[in-house]
Motif scaffolding. Structure first.
Motif, PDB file in Angstrom:
ATOM      1  N   ASP A  36      18.160  43.451  69.370  1.00 28.61           N
ATOM      2  CA  ASP A  36      17.076  42.727  70.023  1.00 28.61           C
ATOM      3  C   ASP A  36      17.632  41.465  70.690  1.00 28.61           C
ATOM      4  OD1 ASP A  36      17.502  40.881  67.917  1.00 28.61           O
ATOM      5  OD2 ASP A  36      15.845  41.684  66.744  1.00 28.61           O
ATOM      6  N   PHE A  37      16.746  40.687  71.284  1.00 36.10           N
ATOM      7  CA  PHE A  37      17.156  39.486  71.999  1.00 36.10           C
ATOM      8  C   PHE A  37      17.817  38.472  71.069  1.00 36.10           C
ATOM      9  CE2 PHE A  37      16.246  35.150  73.467  1.00 36.10           C
ATOM     10  CZ  PHE A  37      16.927  35.162  74.672  1.00 36.10           C
ATOM     11  N   SER A  38      17.269  38.286  69.883  1.00 34.65           N
ATOM     12  CA  SER A  38      17.831  37.295  68.960  1.00 34.65           C
ATOM     13  C   SER A  38      19.270  37.618  68.591  1.00 34.65           C
ATOM     14  CB  SER A  38      16.983  37.202  67.685  1.00 34.65           C
ATOM     15  OG  SER A  38      15.726  36.657  67.979  1.00 34.65           O
ATOM     16  N   GLU A  39      19.555  38.891  68.369  1.00 35.14           N
ATOM     17  CA  GLU A  39      20.917  39.286  68.022  1.00 35.14           C
ATOM     18  C   GLU A  39      21.847  39.068  69.223  1.00 35.14           C
ATOM     19  OE1 GLU A  39      23.199  43.307  66.718  1.00 35.14           O
ATOM     20  OE2 GLU A  39      21.259  42.965  65.752  1.00 35.14           O
ATOM     21  N   ALA A  40      21.379  39.423  70.409  1.00 30.83           N
ATOM     22  CA  ALA A  40      22.188  39.233  71.619  1.00 30.83           C
ATOM     23  C   ALA A  40      22.452  37.748  71.860  1.00 30.83           C
ATOM     24  CB  ALA A  40      21.484  39.852  72.828  1.00 30.83           C
ATOM     25  N   PHE A  41      21.425  36.932  71.722  1.00 30.94           N
ATOM     26  CA  PHE A  41      21.577  35.500  71.962  1.00 30.94           C
ATOM     27  C   PHE A  41      22.472  34.859  70.913  1.00 30.94           C
ATOM     28  CE2 PHE A  41      20.397  31.038  72.142  1.00 30.94           C
ATOM     29  CZ  PHE A  41      20.419  30.811  73.499  1.00 30.94           C
ATOM     30  N   GLY A  42      22.351  35.295  69.661  1.00 29.21           N
ATOM     31  CA  GLY A  42      23.227  34.784  68.603  1.00 29.21           C
ATOM     32  C   GLY A  42      24.686  35.101  68.899  1.00 29.21           C
ATOM     33  N   PHE A  43      24.946  36.317  69.387  1.00 27.79           N
ATOM     34  CA  PHE A  43      26.301  36.700  69.769  1.00 27.79           C
ATOM     35  C   PHE A  43      26.798  35.794  70.884  1.00 27.79           C
ATOM     36  CE2 PHE A  43      29.000  39.112  72.699  1.00 27.79           C
ATOM     37  CZ  PHE A  43      30.053  39.422  71.859  1.00 27.79           C
ATOM     38  N   MET A  44      25.960  35.556  71.885  1.00 27.43           N
ATOM     39  CA  MET A  44      26.361  34.695  72.999  1.00 27.43           C
ATOM     40  C   MET A  44      26.661  33.280  72.511  1.00 27.43           C
ATOM     41  SD  MET A  44      23.894  35.934  76.110  1.00 27.43           S
ATOM     42  CE  MET A  44      24.759  34.990  77.370  1.00 27.43           C
ATOM     43  N   ALA A  45      25.892  32.791  71.554  1.00 21.38           N
ATOM     44  CA  ALA A  45      26.136  31.447  71.024  1.00 21.38           C
ATOM     45  C   ALA A  45      27.503  31.376  70.345  1.00 21.38           C
ATOM     46  CB  ALA A  45      25.023  31.051  70.051  1.00 21.38           C
ATOM     47  N   ARG A  46      27.861  32.420  69.593  1.00 17.71           N
ATOM     48  CA  ARG A  46      29.169  32.442  68.924  1.00 17.71           C
ATOM     49  C   ARG A  46      30.300  32.505  69.956  1.00 17.71           C
ATOM     50  NH1 ARG A  46      26.082  35.840  65.900  1.00 17.71           N
ATOM     51  NH2 ARG A  46      27.116  37.737  66.636  1.00 17.71           N
ATOM     52  N   VAL A  47      30.121  33.316  70.984  1.00 14.48           N
ATOM     53  CA  VAL A  47      31.138  33.412  72.042  1.00 14.48           C
ATOM     54  C   VAL A  47      31.232  32.092  72.806  1.00 14.48           C
ATOM     55  CG1 VAL A  47      31.823  34.590  74.172  1.00 14.48           C
ATOM     56  CG2 VAL A  47      30.980  35.922  72.223  1.00 14.48           C
ATOM     57  N   ALA A  48      30.094  31.420  73.004  1.00 14.83           N
ATOM     58  CA  ALA A  48      30.111  30.134  73.704  1.00 14.83           C
ATOM     59  C   ALA A  48      30.944  29.107  72.952  1.00 14.83           C
ATOM     60  CB  ALA A  48      28.677  29.621  73.898  1.00 14.83           C
ATOM     61  N   LEU A  49      30.843  29.087  71.638  1.00 14.74           N
ATOM     62  CA  LEU A  49      31.649  28.161  70.837  1.00 14.74           C
ATOM     63  C   LEU A  49      33.132  28.495  70.959  1.00 14.74           C
ATOM     64  CD1 LEU A  49      29.389  27.889  67.656  1.00 14.74           C
ATOM     65  CD2 LEU A  49      29.719  26.157  69.445  1.00 14.74           C
ATOM     66  N   LEU A  50      33.457  29.778  70.945  1.00 17.11           N
ATOM     67  CA  LEU A  50      34.840  30.216  71.139  1.00 17.11           C
ATOM     68  C   LEU A  50      35.334  29.800  72.522  1.00 17.11           C
ATOM     69  CD1 LEU A  50      37.409  31.965  70.638  1.00 17.11           C
ATOM     70  CD2 LEU A  50      36.080  33.893  71.533  1.00 17.11           C
TER      71      LEU A  50
END
Length: 96
Positions: A36-50
């Motif tokens: 869902d959107f929350s899982e996708a956005f959470g992934f993007m947040a982790r990649v953004a920190l990286l």
């Protein structure tokens, strides 16, 4: 070690090791799908920190549960060792 452009041979080896990635329009590309959107956005947040820690930021988009990522090193004019490192780390994050 400074980033370097990948040779055609290095790029082929990268794609052989990273089957979820392809080269599209001169960029390393991957599409991901989440529950869902929350899982996708959470992934993007982790990649953004990286990305911030690496000082190397993807071109990407998100539509509901899908994330598309393009990696290219503009300063070097193509796919580089930085893109390779980011692809490896993105794959590790996507795997869990």
């Amino acid at each position: 070690m400074a980033a370097h452009l990948l040779s055609a041979t290095e790029c082929d080896a990268l794609l052989a090791q990273r089957p979820h990635w392809s080269v599209q329009q001169g960029k390393l590309h991957r599409d991901l799908q989440f529950a869902d959107f929350s899982e996708a956005f959470g992934f993007m947040a982790r990649v953004a920190l990286l990305a911030e820690a690496m000082g190397h930021h993807p071109e990407w988009s998100n539509v509901w549960n899908r994330v598309s990522i393009d990696l290219v090193t503009h300063d070097l004019g193509g796919i580089s060792s930085l893109d390779q490192q980011m692809a490896e780390r993105v794959d590790a994050m996507a795997a869990g």
